[in-house]
Enzyme design. Sequence first.
Site, mmCIF file in Angstrom:
data_model
loop_
_atom_site.group_PDB
_atom_site.id
_atom_site.type_symbol
_atom_site.label_atom_id
_atom_site.label_comp_id
_atom_site.label_asym_id
_atom_site.label_seq_id
_atom_site.Cartn_x
_atom_site.Cartn_y
_atom_site.Cartn_z
ATOM 1 N N VAL A 249 139.469 85.403 19.976
ATOM 2 C CA VAL A 249 138.436 84.771 19.151
ATOM 3 C C VAL A 249 137.632 85.828 18.385
ATOM 4 O O VAL A 249 136.728 85.494 17.626
ATOM 5 C CB VAL A 249 137.518 83.867 20.002
ATOM 6 C CG1 VAL A 249 138.320 82.698 20.567
ATOM 7 C CG2 VAL A 249 136.832 84.631 21.130
ATOM 8 N N ASP A 250 137.965 87.102 18.596
ATOM 9 C CA ASP A 250 137.282 88.146 17.818
ATOM 10 C C ASP A 250 137.887 88.221 16.412
ATOM 11 O O ASP A 250 138.868 87.537 16.106
ATOM 12 C CB ASP A 250 137.360 89.507 18.551
ATOM 13 C CG ASP A 250 138.799 90.024 18.680
ATOM 14 O OD1 ASP A 250 139.508 90.098 17.658
ATOM 15 O OD2 ASP A 250 139.204 90.391 19.807
ATOM 16 N N HIS B 210 142.706 79.847 19.443
ATOM 17 C CA HIS B 210 141.618 79.436 20.345
ATOM 18 C C HIS B 210 140.246 79.502 19.693
ATOM 19 O O HIS B 210 139.237 79.591 20.383
ATOM 20 C CB HIS B 210 141.660 80.289 21.622
ATOM 21 C CG HIS B 210 142.910 80.067 22.441
ATOM 22 N ND1 HIS B 210 143.361 80.935 23.394
ATOM 23 C CD2 HIS B 210 143.798 79.038 22.406
ATOM 24 C CE1 HIS B 210 144.485 80.459 23.925
ATOM 25 N NE2 HIS B 210 144.775 79.318 23.338
ATOM 26 N N GLN C 222 145.464 84.638 20.174
ATOM 27 C CA GLN C 222 144.659 83.823 21.095
ATOM 28 C C GLN C 222 143.231 84.348 21.122
ATOM 29 O O GLN C 222 142.360 83.754 21.741
ATOM 30 C CB GLN C 222 145.253 83.898 22.508
ATOM 31 C CG GLN C 222 146.667 83.363 22.589
ATOM 32 C CD GLN C 222 147.337 83.747 23.900
ATOM 33 O OE1 GLN C 222 147.167 83.085 24.914
ATOM 34 N NE2 GLN C 222 148.091 84.823 23.884
ATOM 35 N N GLY D 25 149.741 92.252 24.499
ATOM 36 C CA GLY D 25 148.519 92.092 25.287
ATOM 37 C C GLY D 25 148.159 90.681 25.690
ATOM 38 O O GLY D 25 146.998 90.306 25.636
HETATM 39 N N1 APR Z 1 147.015 97.065 25.537
HETATM 40 C C1 APR Z 1 147.794 95.949 25.600
HETATM 41 N N2 APR Z 1 147.677 95.047 26.578
HETATM 42 C C2 APR Z 1 146.751 95.255 27.518
HETATM 43 C C3 APR Z 1 145.903 96.379 27.531
HETATM 44 C C4 APR Z 1 146.074 97.316 26.474
HETATM 45 N N3 APR Z 1 145.332 98.429 26.391
HETATM 46 N N4 APR Z 1 145.084 96.282 28.614
HETATM 47 C C5 APR Z 1 145.408 95.141 29.261
HETATM 48 N N5 APR Z 1 146.423 94.516 28.616
HETATM 49 C C6 APR Z 1 147.122 93.280 28.966
HETATM 50 C C7 APR Z 1 147.096 92.888 30.419
HETATM 51 O O1 APR Z 1 148.084 93.618 31.151
HETATM 52 C C8 APR Z 1 147.415 91.391 30.357
HETATM 53 O O2 APR Z 1 148.813 91.149 30.382
HETATM 54 O O3 APR Z 1 146.505 92.194 28.308
HETATM 55 C C9 APR Z 1 146.840 90.995 28.984
HETATM 56 C C10 APR Z 1 145.594 90.147 29.056
HETATM 57 O O4 APR Z 1 145.878 88.937 29.670
HETATM 58 P P1 APR Z 1 144.737 87.823 29.828
HETATM 59 O O5 APR Z 1 143.482 88.462 30.330
HETATM 60 O O6 APR Z 1 145.304 86.719 30.637
HETATM 61 O O7 APR Z 1 144.442 87.368 28.317
HETATM 62 P P2 APR Z 1 145.226 86.363 27.398
HETATM 63 O O8 APR Z 1 146.677 86.301 27.739
HETATM 64 O O9 APR Z 1 144.844 86.676 25.994
HETATM 65 O O10 APR Z 1 144.565 84.983 27.785
HETATM 66 C C11 APR Z 1 144.915 83.831 27.098
HETATM 67 O O11 APR Z 1 143.178 82.629 28.196
HETATM 68 O O12 APR Z 1 141.084 82.105 28.975
HETATM 69 C C12 APR Z 1 141.843 82.356 27.969
HETATM 70 O O13 APR Z 1 141.299 81.425 25.943
HETATM 71 C C13 APR Z 1 141.419 82.658 26.622
HETATM 72 O O14 APR Z 1 142.755 83.284 24.751
HETATM 73 C C14 APR Z 1 142.578 83.471 26.142
HETATM 74 C C15 APR Z 1 143.741 82.913 26.940
#
Ligand code: APR
Length: 233
Positions: free
Chosen positions: A88-89, A104, A86, A175
Amino acid sequence: MKKIVVLTGAGMSAESGISTFRDAGGLWDQYPVEQVATPEGYAANPKLVTDFYNARRKQLLTVEPNEGHRLVAALEKEYEVTVVTQNVDNLHERAGSTHVIHLHGELTKVTSSQNPNDPRQIRELLPEEYEIKIGDKAADGSQLRPFIVWFGESVPNIEVAADYVGEADIVIIIGTSLNVYPAAGLLYYTKDKTDIYLIDPAEVKVPYDRYVHVIQKGASEGMRELNDLLRTT
Ligand code: APR
């Protein structure tokens, strides 16, 4: 070779210094999501949105893949691996993963604001082109926009991603808070006998009734632990 799909989210890149979205102090606390990540936000203020992604793109030049990305790439020595991200990097690619599906979009690419999913309009930027300005034009003459899938837009790569998930022997989720669909729904496509692992330091609510082997750790440490598990199972 066994097939692995690695489904990643913002937490995959957290140890590289890129903010997640929904953790405290995450990107959506700093920037209103409806302003910078929706077609309506872009229509209302294209400069604000363009500048937001210019800043994200420039940050890419200052960060490096972390050990977690490298361990995901190293799985290719023993498995047929598809990374479905998901994010974009471009940190999976820079760590050496050769088959990455971006759900995404990609920060390093731009497209037409009129026909964003037309392959003829999508273009990879050179680092010296990372600053897009209002007035820069796509091939079809419309304003150049980031190649990012915003909320409310279709996710063209979801079907190909679902096909790979459906073929996988092992799925590794790293993550992601699994809040955003259709990405979070991809696991519905797994076969009954597919082993599912989840690496995340927080407790993630998994939206399906399946056994998931949870490794409650950060991406790098969690991938090290998973490698040990894969060796012994
Ligand atoms: N290692 C692994 N996971 C981690 C770490 C780490 N060091 N630090 C934080 N996390 C976890 C958090 O606990 C959380 O469950 O990464 C997750 C990030 O969740 P979100 O911020 O909701 O990101 P994501 O699930 O990728 O979001 C999905 O939402 O707005 C958008 O388009 C955007 O692609 C993104 C989508």
